[in-house]
Design a protein around this motif. Structure first.
Motif, PDB file in Angstrom:
ATOM      1  N   ASN A  62       0.803  -1.216   0.000  1.00  0.00           N
ATOM      2  CA  ASN A  62       0.000   0.000   0.000  1.00  0.00           C
ATOM      3  C   ASN A  62       0.840   1.270   0.000  1.00  0.00           C
ATOM      4  OD1 ASN A  62      -2.750  -1.062   0.059  1.00  0.00           O
ATOM      5  ND2 ASN A  62      -2.006  -2.051   1.908  1.00  0.00           N
ATOM      6  N   PHE A  63       2.119   1.126   0.323  1.00  0.00           N
ATOM      7  CA  PHE A  63       3.050   2.230   0.087  1.00  0.00           C
ATOM      8  C   PHE A  63       4.353   1.622  -0.381  1.00  0.00           C
ATOM      9  CE2 PHE A  63       3.191   1.165   4.537  1.00  0.00           C
ATOM     10  CZ  PHE A  63       4.523   1.221   4.896  1.00  0.00           C
ATOM     11  N   ASN A  64       5.319   2.476  -0.701  1.00  0.00           N
ATOM     12  CA  ASN A  64       6.616   2.053  -1.254  1.00  0.00           C
ATOM     13  C   ASN A  64       7.026   0.642  -0.798  1.00  0.00           C
ATOM     14  OD1 ASN A  64       9.354   1.685  -1.782  1.00  0.00           O
ATOM     15  ND2 ASN A  64       9.823   3.859  -1.525  1.00  0.00           N
ATOM     16  N   PRO A  65       7.065  -0.336  -1.717  1.00  0.00           N
ATOM     17  CA  PRO A  65       7.335  -1.719  -1.311  1.00  0.00           C
ATOM     18  C   PRO A  65       8.670  -1.867  -0.586  1.00  0.00           C
ATOM     19  CG  PRO A  65       6.696  -1.628  -3.638  1.00  0.00           C
ATOM     20  CD  PRO A  65       6.853  -0.210  -3.177  1.00  0.00           C
TER      21      PRO A  65
ATOM     22  N   ALA B 273       0.470   3.977  -5.915  1.00  0.00           N
ATOM     23  CA  ALA B 273      -0.471   5.012  -6.370  1.00  0.00           C
ATOM     24  C   ALA B 273      -1.432   4.466  -7.431  1.00  0.00           C
ATOM     25  CB  ALA B 273       0.293   6.211  -6.918  1.00  0.00           C
ATOM     26  N   SER B 274      -0.972   3.418  -8.170  1.00  0.00           N
ATOM     27  CA  SER B 274      -1.808   2.872  -9.244  1.00  0.00           C
ATOM     28  C   SER B 274      -2.967   2.034  -8.709  1.00  0.00           C
ATOM     29  CB  SER B 274      -0.956   2.016 -10.182  1.00  0.00           C
ATOM     30  OG  SER B 274      -0.631   0.775  -9.563  1.00  0.00           O
ATOM     31  N   LEU B 275      -2.954   1.715  -7.423  1.00  0.00           N
ATOM     32  CA  LEU B 275      -4.002   0.867  -6.846  1.00  0.00           C
ATOM     33  C   LEU B 275      -5.290   1.643  -6.606  1.00  0.00           C
ATOM     34  CD1 LEU B 275      -1.879  -0.866  -4.048  1.00  0.00           C
ATOM     35  CD2 LEU B 275      -2.322  -1.719  -6.355  1.00  0.00           C
ATOM     36  N   ALA B 276      -5.177   2.964  -6.511  1.00  0.00           N
ATOM     37  CA  ALA B 276      -6.272   3.783  -5.999  1.00  0.00           C
ATOM     38  C   ALA B 276      -7.595   3.619  -6.762  1.00  0.00           C
ATOM     39  CB  ALA B 276      -5.848   5.246  -5.965  1.00  0.00           C
TER      40      ALA B 276
ATOM     41  N   GLU C 259     -12.356  11.911  -3.388  1.00  0.00           N
ATOM     42  CA  GLU C 259     -12.005  13.247  -2.916  1.00  0.00           C
ATOM     43  C   GLU C 259     -10.653  13.742  -3.440  1.00  0.00           C
ATOM     44  OE1 GLU C 259     -11.883  13.750   1.376  1.00  0.00           O
ATOM     45  OE2 GLU C 259     -10.822  15.650   1.143  1.00  0.00           O
ATOM     46  N   VAL C 260      -9.622  12.864  -3.349  1.00  0.00           N
ATOM     47  CA  VAL C 260      -8.273  13.358  -3.662  1.00  0.00           C
ATOM     48  C   VAL C 260      -7.517  12.472  -4.650  1.00  0.00           C
ATOM     49  CG1 VAL C 260      -8.077  14.513  -1.433  1.00  0.00           C
ATOM     50  CG2 VAL C 260      -7.235  12.156  -1.682  1.00  0.00           C
ATOM     51  N   GLY C 261      -8.172  11.417  -5.174  1.00  0.00           N
ATOM     52  CA  GLY C 261      -7.512  10.581  -6.179  1.00  0.00           C
ATOM     53  C   GLY C 261      -6.499   9.604  -5.617  1.00  0.00           C
ATOM     54  N   SER C 262      -6.508   9.362  -4.314  1.00  0.00           N
ATOM     55  CA  SER C 262      -5.590   8.399  -3.690  1.00  0.00           C
ATOM     56  C   SER C 262      -6.382   7.339  -2.939  1.00  0.00           C
ATOM     57  CB  SER C 262      -4.649   9.107  -2.712  1.00  0.00           C
ATOM     58  OG  SER C 262      -3.726   9.913  -3.391  1.00  0.00           O
ATOM     59  N   GLN C 263      -5.712   6.216  -2.627  1.00  0.00           N
ATOM     60  CA  GLN C 263      -6.386   5.175  -1.837  1.00  0.00           C
ATOM     61  C   GLN C 263      -6.348   5.534  -0.344  1.00  0.00           C
ATOM     62  OE1 GLN C 263      -3.829   3.661  -0.116  1.00  0.00           O
ATOM     63  NE2 GLN C 263      -2.268   2.882  -1.529  1.00  0.00           N
ATOM     64  N   GLY C 264      -7.074   4.751   0.439  1.00  0.00           N
ATOM     65  CA  GLY C 264      -7.290   5.084   1.845  1.00  0.00           C
ATOM     66  C   GLY C 264      -6.043   5.088   2.713  1.00  0.00           C
TER      67      GLY C 264
END
Lengths: 421, 421
Positions: B192-195, B306-309, B347-352
């Motif tokens: 969900n963030f930088n692997p 970021a592509s998961l969102a 709202e902001v184009g990102s995942q939770g």
């Protein structure tokens, strides 16, 4: 009638072939071993001397550094050593450069696996037609003996197929080649030969020969379970494999399939690595700009297959299950070998998988030296006389057994006196 | 009272913080976004303009290319932009260089994760003492505000801990921080963030604070199952995490542990990669001579977080379970937030996950701009006034809820009018 052997490749299979050639150096003459890493050749020579494997202790046994992708360097080494027989046990990317050096020098050529270009996996079937067979006319013109795929599978199983088609059946409906390694190396995960080549076998589509044509499946899509001699109940999976690509063209058998045994743990690790993209042969770009082939990194972190040998226990069972008709009656025969990891290590310092691949290659060299297989043309193993090959392997470490359905009492070692007339 | 914000890092968290800062640019002034890859900054600016997020549409919103490992370049950018507040959302390797640039220029500094040196994982606890806290005297001397670890965890959970210790208990025996992502991104595997940073959290030993001292466990060795609000029954595992390294030093609580939820599939993939050696931060040498850090290759083949969102569904639940005594009676309180992946994307184009980390960082910038958190010293979040922080997040997207054991009817949103006097 040729002599002086150059073995290219100093991995586990090279070690086995070198030991076996050394043990027959009165027939084979000088033994040379070449690798990118000369230290690996020296280690094999040390092992041969420690075990006293040289039949003629005064015989020549030498190490050489060689980049076998370099045809000119390979040709020069063949000429310098006077080798008339080259056993190519390097990785599958060097076949064409080594074969070319043999064609140019007239040396006989032996390999144990199909050529691959590094940036391609799973080319169009039949695979031999993409590279090796294009050189058939030149081998014939120049009278060069080139024996393709002479390990166990491909190799010995091709001879088993020819034997059965010729002697056990009037008509064969199916050949199922089953390869089970029931041994254990005790590591979390390892492949039994070069991981890069090993994984490349399973990341493309699975080609099989069914109903007289090529059929494509996915890996781990089709499985079977057999109760096999010595190793017992075993599950194996329909897998693409070299021998299908010559047997399908050389034998009149409508169904020829290859099955490889995998444990659940292997399949899980393989699926994780493949699904994440770590088995890809295509380079990816890292944040620091490096271009890296994932499969090459996976190879680098996995154990060297040769390192597995000391602790390896258990047995392999590889053979051909044939179904067809003889004298109007249905017949089912399983022709196979069982090898033992511990025995292989004790004899030649390698594990059983390397042993089953290296002994047939050395046997081919001996048959060429004797003239029996010096056919002055390119041939796959099923096109050659199978009887002397099987007989020779009975004597040098890979005995053949036959089990016939409905005749479980008839489980016999396939010896020279067996019904081969 | 400071203004003009420079956000360093243009991943998913940077995108959230940029949107939230843009939505409060009458308070914050100019908004600048910098990254190694300027195209990622432009994409965020496009997203802000598309969604009309700028509170003052005439406000400055600019992209910059920056290597944040380069202190001089970072200092120059701070000076050129006139930024008095720097939100560092780059990877964890740049903290010290960005902090140094802030100390030299006097700009306020905010980050969301502990500094790491690329070639070390899991240093000696408390981790903050290895890098950040060594700069405490310089921040104090120069009156530089530096707020460490102000994402959700670390960050919001530190404020929850301070709130509970001050207002809900006379004595706290244990704080268990539980982080559950019950969402689904639909990919085979992704972090969900930088692997690289993500995996580095789990490959070393697991430090926890138990009985007033550091205890070491292995990853996935200790687990718990809780019935949590909204997300229901969830299993989580004792994990090493940043906030333990300040809470253990700043609060008088003998047991502080962090638990992260993992599904069986994640654990399987993680174990395969780790056991094979593919999560190592130490370079290995390939056959072709390349020196490659396995973890960096794994990062390169996994999806960009970021592509998961766009396809992410489901909710997160992150909170502190506290046990202790109030007025002589045992008390158990769970203070938490629930975020929704779909709402965050809308709202902001990102995942939770990015949302829960980016909103608190923007909130910190707003509190510094207002002077409330402009403390002219280095501080972890639990050392700062928690009430305005929690109140502000209630208004800008991360509402706080409280559930008390034995008072399930008392599940309330923690609003500004709640018992915080």
């Amino acid at each position: 009638m040729k002599k002086n052997v150059l073995i290219i490749g100093a991995g586990g299979v090279g070690q086995v072939a070198a030991h076996k050639c050394a043990a027959h150096n009165r027939l084979l003459g000088d033994i040379h071993i070449a690798s990118r890493t000369i230290g690996k050749c020296h280690a094999i020579i040390d092992s041969i001397r420690e075990k006293g494997s040289l039949q003629d202790p005064q015989g020549v046994l030498q190490a050489h550094q060689l980049d076998a992708m370099d045809t000119a360097a390979t040709r020069a080494l063949i000429e310098r050593t006077g080798a008339q027989i080259v056993i190519n046990l390097g990785h599958a990317f060097v076949n064409m450069s080594v074969l070319e050096a043999c064609i140019e020098t007239g040396a006989a050529y032996i390999d144990t696996a199909i050529h691959e270009d590094a940036d391609k996996i799973c080319e169009t079937p039949p695979w031999y037609a993409n590279h090796e067979w294009k050189r058939k006319p030149r081998c014939a013109e120049r009278g060069v003996t080139a024996i393709l795929g002479c390990g166990f599978d491909p190799g010995v199983v091709n001879a088993y197929a020819a034997l059965a088609v010729n002697e056990y059946f009037d008509q064969v409906d199916s050949i199922d080649i089953i390869d089970i390694n029931a041994g254990s190396h005790g590591r979390y995960f390892a492949t039994n030969f070069n991981p890069e080549i090993n994984f490349r076998e399973f990341t493309g589509q699975v080609w099989s020969w069914q109903g007289g044509q090529w059929q494509s499946n996915k890996m781990f899509e089709v499985q079977r379970t057999d109760d096999l001699p010595v190793v017992g109940q075993q599950t194996s999976y329909l897998t693409g494999h070299d021998e299908l690509h010559s047997l399908s063209q050389n034998l009149n058998v409508p169904n020829i399939r290859f099955w490889m045994g995998f444990g659940e743990h292997y399949i899980n690790v393989f699926n994780v690595l493949r699904n994440i993209g770590l088995l890809s042969e295509k380079p990816v770009t890292l944040d620091n700009g490096q271009s890296v082939v994932p499969l090459q990194l996976v190879k680098a972190v996995l154990p060297d297959p040769a390192s597995l040998a000391p602790g390896y226990v258990g047995k392999t069972c590889i053979g051909n299950l044939l179904k067809g008709v003889k004298n109007g009656q249905p017949r089912e025969v399983f022709i196979y070998n069982v090898a033992d990891h511990v025995e292989a290590f004790a004899e030649v310092g390698s594990q059983g998988i390397s042993y089953t691949a290296g002994v047939p290659a050395a046997a081919a060299a001996m048959l060429i030296a004797q003239g029996v297989w010096d056919v002055r043309a390119m041939a796959n193993v099923e096109e050659l006389p199978y009887q002397p090959f099987i007989n020779l392997m009975n004597r040098i470490g890979l005995p053949t057994h036959i089990r016939e359905a409905g005749r479980e009492d008839a489980l016999v070692q396939f010896a020279e006196q067996a019904s081969l007339a």
